[in-house]
Each structure stands twice: as C-alpha cells, then as structure tokens.
Design an enzyme around this catalytic site. Structure first.
Site, PDB file in Angstrom:
ATOM      1  N   GLY A  31     -25.214 -17.301 -11.565  1.00 37.17           N
ATOM      2  CA  GLY A  31     -27.152 -17.172 -10.981  1.00 37.17           C
ATOM      3  C   GLY A  31     -27.868 -16.663 -12.536  1.00 37.17           C
ATOM      4  CG  HIS A  34     -29.577 -20.672 -18.759  1.00 33.96           C
ATOM      5  ND1 HIS A  34     -28.727 -21.711 -19.441  1.00 33.96           N
ATOM      6  CD2 HIS A  34     -28.956 -19.291 -18.854  1.00 33.96           C
ATOM      7  CE1 HIS A  34     -27.229 -20.719 -19.688  1.00 33.96           C
ATOM      8  NE2 HIS A  34     -27.804 -19.353 -19.333  1.00 33.96           N
ATOM      9  N   GLY A  36     -28.418 -24.118 -19.981  1.00 31.31           N
ATOM     10  CA  GLY A  36     -27.031 -24.734 -20.233  1.00 31.31           C
ATOM     11  C   GLY A  36     -26.351 -24.383 -18.578  1.00 31.31           C
ATOM     12  CG  HIS A  37     -26.063 -21.579 -15.809  1.00 29.59           C
ATOM     13  ND1 HIS A  37     -27.092 -20.712 -15.803  1.00 29.59           N
ATOM     14  CD2 HIS A  37     -25.265 -21.142 -15.702  1.00 29.59           C
ATOM     15  CE1 HIS A  37     -26.540 -19.118 -16.508  1.00 29.59           C
ATOM     16  NE2 HIS A  37     -25.443 -19.441 -15.985  1.00 29.59           N
ATOM     17  N   GLY A 155     -19.129 -23.612 -19.915  1.00 31.03           N
ATOM     18  CA  GLY A 155     -19.434 -24.074 -21.176  1.00 31.03           C
ATOM     19  C   GLY A 155     -18.783 -23.749 -22.406  1.00 31.03           C
ATOM     20  CD  GLU A 156     -17.733 -27.475 -26.570  1.00 34.16           C
ATOM     21  OE1 GLU A 156     -18.202 -26.626 -26.955  1.00 34.16           O
ATOM     22  OE2 GLU A 156     -16.517 -28.213 -26.708  1.00 34.16           O
ATOM     23  CG  ASP A 158     -19.867 -17.602 -22.218  1.00 38.48           C
ATOM     24  OD1 ASP A 158     -19.939 -16.761 -22.218  1.00 38.48           O
ATOM     25  OD2 ASP A 158     -20.249 -17.696 -20.831  1.00 38.48           O
ATOM     26  CB  VAL A 184     -27.934 -26.278 -23.145  1.00 39.33           C
ATOM     27  CG1 VAL A 184     -29.219 -25.856 -23.347  1.00 39.33           C
ATOM     28  CG2 VAL A 184     -27.139 -27.333 -22.157  1.00 39.33           C
TER      29      VAL A 184
HETATM   30  P1  AMP Z   1     -22.358 -17.507 -16.536  1.00 40.14           P
HETATM   31  O1  AMP Z   1     -23.311 -17.665 -15.148  1.00 40.14           O
HETATM   32  O2  AMP Z   1     -22.880 -16.810 -17.870  1.00 40.14           O
HETATM   33  O3  AMP Z   1     -21.320 -16.798 -16.304  1.00 40.14           O
HETATM   34  O4  AMP Z   1     -22.215 -18.421 -17.041  1.00 40.14           O
HETATM   35  C1  AMP Z   1     -21.890 -20.144 -15.607  1.00 40.14           C
HETATM   36  C2  AMP Z   1     -21.650 -21.213 -17.471  1.00 40.14           C
HETATM   37  O5  AMP Z   1     -22.457 -21.248 -17.759  1.00 40.14           O
HETATM   38  C3  AMP Z   1     -20.267 -20.405 -18.120  1.00 40.14           C
HETATM   39  O6  AMP Z   1     -19.149 -21.524 -18.163  1.00 40.14           O
HETATM   40  C4  AMP Z   1     -20.982 -20.752 -19.363  1.00 40.14           C
HETATM   41  O7  AMP Z   1     -20.414 -20.863 -20.515  1.00 40.14           O
HETATM   42  C5  AMP Z   1     -21.671 -21.607 -18.976  1.00 40.14           C
HETATM   43  N1  AMP Z   1     -22.685 -21.377 -19.727  1.00 40.14           N
HETATM   44  C6  AMP Z   1     -23.561 -20.211 -19.616  1.00 40.14           C
HETATM   45  N2  AMP Z   1     -24.831 -21.166 -21.071  1.00 40.14           N
HETATM   46  C7  AMP Z   1     -25.180 -21.859 -21.645  1.00 40.14           C
HETATM   47  C8  AMP Z   1     -25.664 -22.776 -22.083  1.00 40.14           C
HETATM   48  N3  AMP Z   1     -26.240 -22.426 -23.263  1.00 40.14           N
HETATM   49  N4  AMP Z   1     -24.795 -23.747 -22.199  1.00 40.14           N
HETATM   50  C9  AMP Z   1     -23.699 -24.166 -21.872  1.00 40.14           C
HETATM   51  N5  AMP Z   1     -22.983 -22.631 -21.159  1.00 40.14           N
HETATM   52  C10 AMP Z   1     -23.760 -22.762 -20.980  1.00 40.14           C
END
Ligand code: AMP
Length: 288
Positions: A31, A34, A36-37, A155-156, A158, A184
């Site tokens: 959650g 942004h 990226g998600h 996402g790359e 992580d 992103v």
């Molecule tokens: P999180 O909510 O932080 O666990 O992220 C969920 C998914 O979004 C994971 O696969 C992350 O790698 C991806 N993600 C987070 N930030 C970015 C970003 N800036 N660009 C691309 N993917 C992202």
C-alpha cells in the site's frame, strides 16, 4: 472493483477466472501507492484479463525496531487510485487471517512453516535486516497460493527481493511468470518509495545522493572503466559529500547471484546501495 479480505474468497474467485480461461495478474504491495506501484499495475492491466492488487503490510518482513507500526496505510486513497487504474480486485487481508494467533512467532522451533530464501537472503538486505527475506519469501508464497495468478509483477527498485522471488518460484516450481518492472523515479532521480514521505525537506534533498552515486558508477562503466574498485570509489566520492546520508553498503555485484565482483568481466553486473537518511532507510540499484 471488489475488495476481498478473505483468502478463501480470493482463491475461489481466481479459480473461477482460471476455469473460464482468463489470464490472472497479481501485483503484491504494502500500500501507500505511488507511481512506481502504478507502473506495475499498468503492466499487469495491459497483459492480463484480470488484475489483483494485494495490499498487506507484512509483519514478518519487518525486524524489531523497524517501522511496521508507523508504516503509512492510506487505504482510502490507495483504493481510489486502484479504481482509476482499472484494478479488478484489491486483496487486503488482516494479519490475523494471514498468520492467525501465532503471527509473529519467528523462532525456528515455532509452530509456523516459513520459506527460507537461502544464501541470497543472507547477504546485503538479509544481513542488514535479519529475517527480512524469509518474511518476504513466506508472504509471497502465501499470496501466490491465495491469488493463483499466471503472472506476478515486481519492481527492480527492490532488486534483491526480485532475485529472491525469481529463485523461489523457480526452485519450488510455482509455474508462475515473474515479470520484473523498471524503477520509477522522481524528476530529480530519487527512486519512488512509500518511505520517502518520512523524509524532512533537507533529508529529501540529500536522498538524491543514492541515485547520483549509482549513476557515477554506471557512467564510469559506460566510459570503459572495468575496475570494480574504481567504480566503488566513484560511488563513495559522491555519497561522502552528503553528511545527512549514512551509507550501509555500496557495492558492485553479479546481477543474478548478488555476489560481490572483483571484475566486470564476469557477466552482467549491478551496483547496489543502502543508506540511512535520518531515521529513514532507503535502497536503490542500477544496471551496469
Ligand atoms: P512495496 O509496497 O514497497 O512492498 O512495493 C510493492 C512492489 O512495488 C514491489 O514489487 C516493489 O519493488 C515495487 N516498487 C516499489 N517502488 C517502486 C519504484 N519506484 N519503481 C518500480 N517499482 C517499485
């Protein structure tokens, strides 16, 4: 758009879709969404008939003293964004439905079964955050078993997590396609992260040094430099200028195994970095 909290209901729905021949995509998130998600969700939307986005702040991937309690949970806002993106289902289970009463019993002699991430889970992020990759491997296994997707999007940003999940799915024969998606960034280069909102204005400015250090290494490589020591030194030269940023590691590694490299001749490489900016821990990486 449906909101489901119950794992059985989620699985039944997905099984029904599958039996109709529909392709199911899953985007796991914690959650605080942004761009990226949203980029992952758009990739899934373009390639799948049904898109499930999970929102679950997973306690087993947070260590003691980390930000599990304070992690941002703007559910109404997330839900509005997901509706706009054409998400079919938000799967948002509670900690209790996922882990039951013994939720945080991580001891090896505890009652629960966990998925170990292997050696890849012990280095870098695994070393800085003991148990983190085990928590990730475990919750991703649970989410894949519940949502039963054909494809799952990660996402790359992580990068180590992505590599652990690719290996998990390969080693344990999940038969699910893992789709890596590029990082992103904000206009000034900072990788988007749900944790960026915790940065003060000065910290926010300083935080760009992670990406600037990575770019210094990538540029040097582009110019034909092949000494890893020189690339690492170039990163240090950049981040040393930023007193608000305390770097935990900055390294050049094999892009698949994440083993430290002595030379760039050994195949595809990645530069990785992790740092504390005030109370906030940030990570980033770049292809070399
Ligand atoms: P999180 O909510 O932080 O666990 O992220 C969920 C998914 O979004 C994971 O696969 C992350 O790698 C991806 N993600 C987070 N930030 C970015 C970003 N800036 N660009 C691309 N993917 C992202």
């Amino acid at each position: 758009m449906k909101l489901l909290e119950n794992p059985e209901a989620m699985r039944n729905l997905s099984e029904n879709w599958r039996s109709e021949g529909l392709v199911v995509g899953l985007v796991p998130t914690m959650g605080a969404l942004h761009e990226g998600h949203l980029s992952l969700i758009r990739r899934a939307r373009a390639a799948c008939d049904r898109v499930v986005v999970s929102i679950f702040v997973n306690p087993t991937q947070f260590g003691r003293g980390e930000d599990f309690e304070t992690y941002s949970r703007p559910f109404e806002r997330d839900s509005a964004l997901l509706r706009e993106e054409g998400c079919d289902v938000i799967f948002a289970p509670t900690v209790e439905t996922m882990y039951g009463g013994s939720s945080l019993d991580l001891s090896p002699s505890g009652e629960r079964v966990y998925v170990e991430a292997g050696g890849l889970g012990e280095i870098w992020e695994g070393e800085a955050r003991p148990g983190h990759m085990r928590g990730v491997a475990t919750v991703v296994t649970m989410l894949l078993n519940i949502a039963r997707p054909h494809r799952a999007y990660f996402g790359e940003k992580d990068y180590q997590q992505l590599k652990v999940i690719e290996r998990l799915v390969r080693n344990l024969f999940f038969g699910i396609e893992i789709v890596p998606c590029p990082t992103v960034r904000e206009p000034d280069g900072l990788a988007m992260s749900s944790r960026n909102v915790n940065l003060s204005p000065e910290e926010r400015r300083a935080a760009t040094v992670l990406q600037r250090a990575l770019s210094a290494a990538a540029n040097l490589k582009q110019q034909g430099e092949s000494s890893v020591a020189d690339l690492v030194a170039a990163m240090r030269e950049v981040y040393d200028t930023e007193p608000l940023v305390s770097v935990q590691y900055a390294a050049v590694v094999n892009a698949d195994t994440l083993a430290p490299l002595n030379s760039l001749e050994g195949g595809p490489a990645r530069a990785i970095i992790a740092a504390r900016v005030g109370e906030t821990r940030l990570i980033d990486n770049i292809k070399l």
